[in-house]
Design a protein around this motif. Structure first.
Motif, PDB file in Angstrom:
ATOM      1  N   UNK A 114      43.530  32.765  46.194  1.00  0.00           N
ATOM      2  CA  UNK A 114      42.881  32.106  47.330  1.00  0.00           C
ATOM      3  C   UNK A 114      41.447  31.705  46.998  1.00  0.00           C
ATOM      4  N   UNK A 115      40.714  32.578  46.323  1.00  0.00           N
ATOM      5  CA  UNK A 115      39.336  32.262  45.971  1.00  0.00           C
ATOM      6  C   UNK A 115      39.294  31.128  44.955  1.00  0.00           C
ATOM      7  N   UNK A 144      37.648  25.277  44.383  1.00  0.00           N
ATOM      8  CA  UNK A 144      37.962  23.922  43.959  1.00  0.00           C
ATOM      9  C   UNK A 144      38.886  23.798  42.775  1.00  0.00           C
ATOM     10  N   UNK A 145      39.491  24.906  42.329  1.00  0.00           N
ATOM     11  CA  UNK A 145      40.407  24.847  41.193  1.00  0.00           C
ATOM     12  C   UNK A 145      41.823  24.543  41.685  1.00  0.00           C
ATOM     13  N   UNK A 146      42.535  23.735  40.923  1.00  0.00           N
ATOM     14  CA  UNK A 146      43.938  23.462  41.245  1.00  0.00           C
ATOM     15  C   UNK A 146      44.883  24.004  40.184  1.00  0.00           C
ATOM     16  N   UNK A 147      44.320  24.731  39.211  1.00  0.00           N
ATOM     17  CA  UNK A 147      45.131  25.307  38.137  1.00  0.00           C
ATOM     18  C   UNK A 147      44.511  26.622  37.670  1.00  0.00           C
ATOM     19  N   UNK A 162      49.694  26.652  46.289  1.00  0.00           N
ATOM     20  CA  UNK A 162      49.489  25.397  45.603  1.00  0.00           C
ATOM     21  C   UNK A 162      48.524  25.485  44.437  1.00  0.00           C
ATOM     22  N   UNK A 163      48.886  26.254  43.415  1.00  0.00           N
ATOM     23  CA  UNK A 163      48.107  26.368  42.184  1.00  0.00           C
ATOM     24  C   UNK A 163      49.061  26.163  41.009  1.00  0.00           C
ATOM     25  N   UNK A 164      48.751  25.225  40.129  1.00  0.00           N
ATOM     26  CA  UNK A 164      49.521  25.081  38.896  1.00  0.00           C
ATOM     27  C   UNK A 164      49.134  26.213  37.951  1.00  0.00           C
ATOM     28  N   UNK A 165      50.111  26.748  37.231  1.00  0.00           N
ATOM     29  CA  UNK A 165      49.880  27.862  36.314  1.00  0.00           C
ATOM     30  C   UNK A 165      50.175  27.426  34.887  1.00  0.00           C
ATOM     31  N   UNK A 166      49.202  27.642  34.006  1.00  0.00           N
ATOM     32  CA  UNK A 166      49.457  27.571  32.575  1.00  0.00           C
ATOM     33  C   UNK A 166      49.670  29.006  32.104  1.00  0.00           C
TER      34      UNK A 166
END
Length: 598
Positions: free
Chosen positions: A348-349, A354-357, A377-381
């Motif tokens: 959440x933080x 402002x991070x999307x990944x 809604x976070x892309x994961x590498x």
């Protein structure tokens, strides 16, 4: 302190703690359903207080000496023990449990979310099985050795940490700098599950956004007394959108089922929409088993933008990935977050900043972490866990940390590679286990088989294997250093110097997969006073924030305009003595004057 009959547990104090420690109870530990991608109605958690003992390798089972709170690793404060496990020692666990009467005539599965590293299991004195690997789930069918009333479960775990060459990330028996406290034993939820004689063992969901299809395969296990085989088995899948059924279909268990998803709503970090799915296993028109889950319709690819520049694409559109490195350590639980809310908090933080990944670095998480990424809604590498016998390359000074984009053949750095055939075999085994365990999570957009020179070998061959096994995601074949000149991505790490586009791009998408590492220690929120480690240190929060924002505005943004597809800032949180996080290790302060938890 928690009292449970004559059992007593309290966390070991003396180090930093998060506020979530106050919510941890020995009676209710991480009670959330541990496998959100494949949910059955009935289950029983075995988290809580177990007996424990430490014995010698090849020695007798020692006398149990106290209580440990599962699933917190023995080195952690929340375990109630906080003791190191030496390479010549074995950690033993024991507890009793009862099977509910309503589970009669069911097969009973014993699940481990993860235990590090070599695990042995016994039930009522009978050998159940053994598993190696520290990061992924494993299961035993314990039906044949159950009895009415109390059942005694015993578990042993051997963990050689950084003395053996197995996958272990940044764990060290002598932590300092960028290497951290070792994690041994059970560190994810242990649980029981009743299933019928033949049941759904796993399923594989593959969205095809372009063709508007969901492709589904199901793997089964168990026995069918009537036929002696699985030849007559069928399965049916039903998809729901916002609670409403939109498509249903079935096929023989040996076939792939393709379901057309009408006008699919794509999963995207700005709109993380998820479909629900119910899978039924059918024999002679009777539903034998049922599991529920979810999926996202999304596509990860590499393509050209309007200027012809190669970019990372999400759902066929360029998406710049503003990423953050995350190592998933906690001051009180080490690898194990104290609560599910704590686990979700970091994600959440990251979103609020402002991070999307998120690049999940040198660790794999419990399934619920990826579930939260899917929903939020976070892309994961996802990194493959680092291993090899010479992983501590930074401490040995073999290769400078300023390296960026080195192109060196795999056979040119034997000191930091893997020469042991058994270790290479183990790497391949655990790589497959990682992909199998995490395949269905729509948030995972990239596999990272090797970080820098940490145990890298046959990088082209490994990347080709991943592409063949899972062609739905990006692959960073060599994150940061020893680029083999292959694949769709050119990946570099840049510290201590100005960010710039690398050389030898070879018509690939460019990502800066690590940069930054700015350090600001906050008094009262430091793991070891006087032992702080960081890349570029600042003395005030204002200077830190100004430098961070300038880095993003004056260096990352111009590169983004000219061809950069992603940038991964180091890092989300401080970890032990490494204080280059945007959040303090105890999660109580955020260093961007943004918000504090307490």
């Amino acid at each position: 302190m928690v009292n449970k009959g004559n059992q007593t547990w309290t966390p070991i104090t003396g180090d930093l703690m998060t506020d979530w420690v106050e919510e941890v109870s020995a009676d209710e530990v991480l009670t959330e359903y541990p496998r959100p991608q494949m949910v059955r109605e009935h289950w029983q958690s075995l988290n809580g207080l177990w007996d424990y003992a430490i014995g010698q390798v090849n020695g007798e089972v020692p006398r149990y000496e106290g209580k440990i709170l599962v699933p917190f690793p023995i080195e952690s404060s929340l375990s109630g023990v906080k003791s190191p496990l030496k390479p010549d020692e074995i950690l033993w666990y024991r507890r009793n449990f009862k099977i509910p009467g309503s589970w009669k005539d069911k097969r009973i599965l014993l699940h481990f979310g993860a235990a590090d590293w070599k695990t042995g299991v016994w039930l009522n004195g009978h050998t159940i099985g053994e598993h190696t690997g520290g990061y992924y789930p494993f299961t035993f069918d314990i039906t044949e050795h159950l009895r009415d009333g109390d059942n005694e479960l015993s578990v042993s775990v051997w963990d050689p940490t950084n003395t053996f060459g197995q996958e272990r990330g940044k764990q060290s028996l002598h932590p300092r700098g960028i290497f951290y406290t070792a994690v041994s034993g059970i560190w994810q939820t242990v649980w029981l599950e009743p299933v019928p004689d033949v049941y759904i063992k796993s399923h594989r969901l593959t969205p095809d956004l372009d063709k508007q299809l969901l492709n589904l395969r199901v793997e089964t296990d168990g026995l069918i007394e009537t036929t002696g085989s699985h030849g007559g088995l069928e399965y049916r899948a039903t998809v729901y959108k916002n609670g409403n059924e939109i498509v249903s279909g079935g096929d023989n268990i040996s076939n792939t089922l393709s379901l057309r998803i009408p006008e699919p709503r794509p999963w995207h970090p700005e709109d993380p929409f998820l479909y629900d799915i119910r899978i039924e296993l059918i024999l002679d028109n009777i539903v034998k088993d049922e599991a529920k889950g979810y999926f996202g319709m999304r596509k990860y690819s590499v393509g050209r933008d309007e200027l012809g520049v190669r970019r990372l694409m999400v759902n066929n559109e360029p998406l710049f990935q503003n990423g953050i490195l995350d190592q998933g350590y906690w001051p009180d639980g080490l690898y194990t977050a104290p609560t599910d809310e704590a686990l979700k908090y970091d994600i959440e933080v990251a979103k609020l900043l402002g991070f999307n990944m998120i690049r999940k670095h040198a660790k794999a998480e419990p399934a619920r972490w990826y579930y939260h990424c899917d929903r939020l809604g976070i892309i994961v590498w996802q990194d493959m866990i680092s291993g090899g016998k010479n992983i501590n390359i930074y401490l040995n000074g073999i290769i400078p940390m300023v390296a960026g984009g080195l192109t060196i053949k795999d056979d040119k750095y034997r000191r930091v590679g893997r020469q042991d055939p058994g270790n290479r075999q183990n790497y391949r085994k655990e790589l497959k286990e990682m992909i199998d365990a995490l395949y269905n999570f729509p948030s995972i957009g990239m596999w990272v088989p090797f970080n820098e020179a940490w145990g890298q070998f046959d990088a082209v061959e490994i990347a080709d294997w991943i592409e063949d096994y899972d062609g739905t995601r990006w692959i960073d074949h060599a994150s940061g250093w020893h680029d083999q000149g292959t694949g769709d991505i050119k990946s570099v790490h840049i510290y201590f110097r100005r960010l710039k586009m690398p050389k030898n791009i070879k018509d690939r998408a460019v990502v800066i997969s690590e940069y930054g590492g700015y350090s600001y220690p906050i008094k009262g929120h430091i793991w070891r006073d006087g032992k702080e480690f960081g890349y570029k240190k600042f003395k005030s929060i204002d200077d830190f924030e100004d430098a961070y924002r300038d880095l993003s505005k004056s260096q990352v943004e111009p590169l983004r305009q000219t061809g950069l597809s992603a940038a991964v800032y180091t890092q989300l949180t401080d970890v032990e003595t490494e204080v280059n996080g945007l959040i303090t290790y105890d999660r109580k302060r955020i260093k961007l004057n943004f918000m504090d938890r307490g």
